[in-house]
Design a protein around this motif. Structure first.
Motif, PDB file in Angstrom:
ATOM      1  N   ASN A  59      11.473   7.288  -0.994  1.00  0.00           N
ATOM      2  CA  ASN A  59      11.948   8.662  -0.930  1.00  0.00           C
ATOM      3  C   ASN A  59      13.417   8.572  -0.545  1.00  0.00           C
ATOM      4  O   ASN A  59      13.755   8.356   0.615  1.00  0.00           O
ATOM      5  N   TYR A  86       6.798   4.996   0.782  1.00  0.00           N
ATOM      6  CA  TYR A  86       5.411   5.416   0.887  1.00  0.00           C
ATOM      7  C   TYR A  86       4.597   4.829  -0.257  1.00  0.00           C
ATOM      8  O   TYR A  86       5.147   4.308  -1.231  1.00  0.00           O
ATOM      9  N   MET A  87       3.277   4.927  -0.130  1.00  0.00           N
ATOM     10  CA  MET A  87       2.360   4.388  -1.137  1.00  0.00           C
ATOM     11  C   MET A  87       1.468   5.494  -1.668  1.00  0.00           C
ATOM     12  O   MET A  87       1.056   6.388  -0.923  1.00  0.00           O
ATOM     13  N   GLU A  88       1.167   5.418  -2.973  1.00  0.00           N
ATOM     14  CA  GLU A  88       0.183   6.298  -3.590  1.00  0.00           C
ATOM     15  C   GLU A  88      -0.821   5.454  -4.362  1.00  0.00           C
ATOM     16  O   GLU A  88      -0.552   4.301  -4.696  1.00  0.00           O
ATOM     17  N   ARG A  89      -1.981   6.042  -4.637  1.00  0.00           N
ATOM     18  CA  ARG A  89      -3.043   5.320  -5.331  1.00  0.00           C
ATOM     19  C   ARG A  89      -3.639   6.187  -6.440  1.00  0.00           C
ATOM     20  O   ARG A  89      -3.800   7.391  -6.271  1.00  0.00           O
ATOM     21  N   TRP A 113      -2.525  10.736  -8.814  1.00  0.00           N
ATOM     22  CA  TRP A 113      -2.063   9.890  -7.716  1.00  0.00           C
ATOM     23  C   TRP A 113      -2.169  10.655  -6.393  1.00  0.00           C
ATOM     24  O   TRP A 113      -1.745  11.805  -6.301  1.00  0.00           O
ATOM     25  N   THR A 114      -2.741  10.000  -5.392  1.00  0.00           N
ATOM     26  CA  THR A 114      -2.832  10.586  -4.048  1.00  0.00           C
ATOM     27  C   THR A 114      -2.278   9.602  -3.033  1.00  0.00           C
ATOM     28  O   THR A 114      -2.244   8.394  -3.281  1.00  0.00           O
ATOM     29  N   ARG A 115      -1.879  10.140  -1.900  1.00  0.00           N
ATOM     30  CA  ARG A 115      -1.252   9.314  -0.875  1.00  0.00           C
ATOM     31  C   ARG A 115      -2.240   9.020   0.254  1.00  0.00           C
ATOM     32  O   ARG A 115      -2.619   9.927   0.991  1.00  0.00           O
ATOM     33  N   VAL A 139      -0.397  13.642   2.734  1.00  0.00           N
ATOM     34  CA  VAL A 139       0.794  13.895   1.927  1.00  0.00           C
ATOM     35  C   VAL A 139       2.088  13.533   2.640  1.00  0.00           C
ATOM     36  O   VAL A 139       3.122  13.349   1.991  1.00  0.00           O
ATOM     37  N   MET A 167       3.862   7.763   5.430  1.00  0.00           N
ATOM     38  CA  MET A 167       4.846   6.813   4.931  1.00  0.00           C
ATOM     39  C   MET A 167       4.566   5.462   5.569  1.00  0.00           C
ATOM     40  O   MET A 167       3.860   5.357   6.565  1.00  0.00           O
ATOM     41  N   ASN A 174      -3.294   3.988   4.807  1.00  0.00           N
ATOM     42  CA  ASN A 174      -1.898   3.632   5.087  1.00  0.00           C
ATOM     43  C   ASN A 174      -1.905   2.688   6.287  1.00  0.00           C
ATOM     44  O   ASN A 174      -1.505   3.043   7.390  1.00  0.00           O
TER      45      ASN A 174
END
Length: 353
Positions: free
Chosen positions: A246, A253-256, A265-267, A271, A274, A317
């Motif tokens: 960002n 940050y990571m999303e999957r 895609w979700t975090r 939301v 990070m 996370n």
């Protein structure tokens, strides 16, 4: 059947039945790692070889001298990514791609308005001989730059999906009645791109040979947030993790996604979750020894460069600091792949440690 083969068979069966991640499993054919980086004051490509299968213990090859020195474009390469050949090229071809940017010859503002729209490409059939680089234009003239290119094999498409960050003018400049910051194009009447630039977004194109590319399209647009430095890691047949910086908030940050590269895609963690702030250039790679373990490098760009982290749970996370005792300082945004015994021995024989 050997015990190791039996265990891998059990993992595959369990994965099929229970939907567990399988592509992040340990790989008994890999005996080490090759890291490819640039250094902050030296925009060339440097190779680092792991100490056996220790994923965070690296030593410089060629006595710390560059392996590849670009001569085309700006004669400076950043953010190098080494890519394993896939499909018919699996085990036969490797590519290195990188940003065409020598910041010593420009400014950060100029490099984002009228920066290079091309990427460096080297290719090899043995990880040793890389020939001469080529510079391939991948972005449209209405973009400001092409930064941090990387690629992943898309088995659905049967091609490499190449992605990068680019910047366009703010649409608010073209339509003053708008009060939101949405990425748009630099006008043809503004060839020097003097307009107020909008947020960075992730673009992509497909290629089969890193010579010809499809027309660029937008992959991720998070306007009004600027995002750069995308890194993708396949977790399973249709599951992926992606890591982004960002640029607005200066965190990673990571999303999957479990519905493909262009899926939902979700975090993990929510939301606002990070991994760390004040970092960039995330690069994730699966562990050769521990099934389900992922190693992550984060570039502390205002400090000592890359630092390693690990996680064994890609549904959360949940990243922990790795032991940095044998991880070199000063390495900047790069990439890592696993290597076989023959590849490891050839790299060591050619350039030593």
């Amino acid at each position: 059947m050997k015990v190791s083969h039996l265990l891998r068979a059990i993992v595959v069966v369990a994965s099929t039945i229970f939907g567990l991640e399988i592509s992040t499993r340990a790989d008994s054919s890999l005996v080490g790692y090759l890291g490819v980086f640039f250094l902050g004051d030296a925009p060339n490509i440097y190779f680092y070889l792991s100490n056996g299968n220790n994923a965070i213990f690296f030593k410089a090859l060629k006595s710390g001298q560059p392996i590849l020195v670009p001569t085309l474009g700006t004669a400076g390469v950043r953010d190098p990514s080494i890519i394993n050949g896939a499909g018919s090229e699996a085990g036969k071809k490797w590519y290195i791609i990188g940003t065409d940017l020598n910041i010593a010859k420009t400014t950060w503002d100029a490099s984002q308005r009228k920066g290079s729209l091309s990427i460096y490409v080297w290719e090899s059939t043995d990880l040793i001989n890389w020939g001469t680089e080529r510079l391939i234009k991948v972005e449209n003239d209405n973009a400001g730059m092409v930064w941090a290119p990387d690629a992943i094999w898309d088995s659905v498409k049967g091609q490499y999906l190449v992605h990068w960050a680019s910047k366009f003018v703010s649409q608010a400049d073209s339509n003053p009645t708008l009060r939101i910051d949405v990425s748009y194009k630099y006008s043809t009447s503004d060839p020097n791109h003097t307009g107020n630039p909008g947020p960075d977004q992730i673009r992509y194109a497909y290629t089969s040979d890193f010579k010809t590319f499809t027309s660029p399209q937008t992959f991720i647009n998070a306007a009004p947030t600027s995002i750069i430095d995308l890194s993708l890691l396949q977790l399973g047949t249709n599951s992926y993790a992606r890591f982004l910086k960002n640029e607005t908030a200066t965190n990673v940050y990571m999303e999957r996604s479990d519905t493909g590269l262009f899926g939902t895609w979700t975090r993990p963690g929510g939301v606002s979750a990070m991994i760390h702030s004040g970092v960039e250039g995330p690069y994730a790679y699966a562990d050769n020894l521990v099934a389900g373990k992922v190693n992550l490098l984060l570039d502390y760009y205002g400090s000592d460069g890359y630092r390693p982290f690990t996680s064994t749970n890609m549904n959360a996370n949940a990243w922990v600091d790795a032991d940095r005792a044998n991880f070199p300082t000063g390495l900047r945004h790069g990439s890592v792949i696993g290597v076989t015994q023959a590849e490891y021995d050839a790299l060591k024989a050619k350039w030593g440690t």
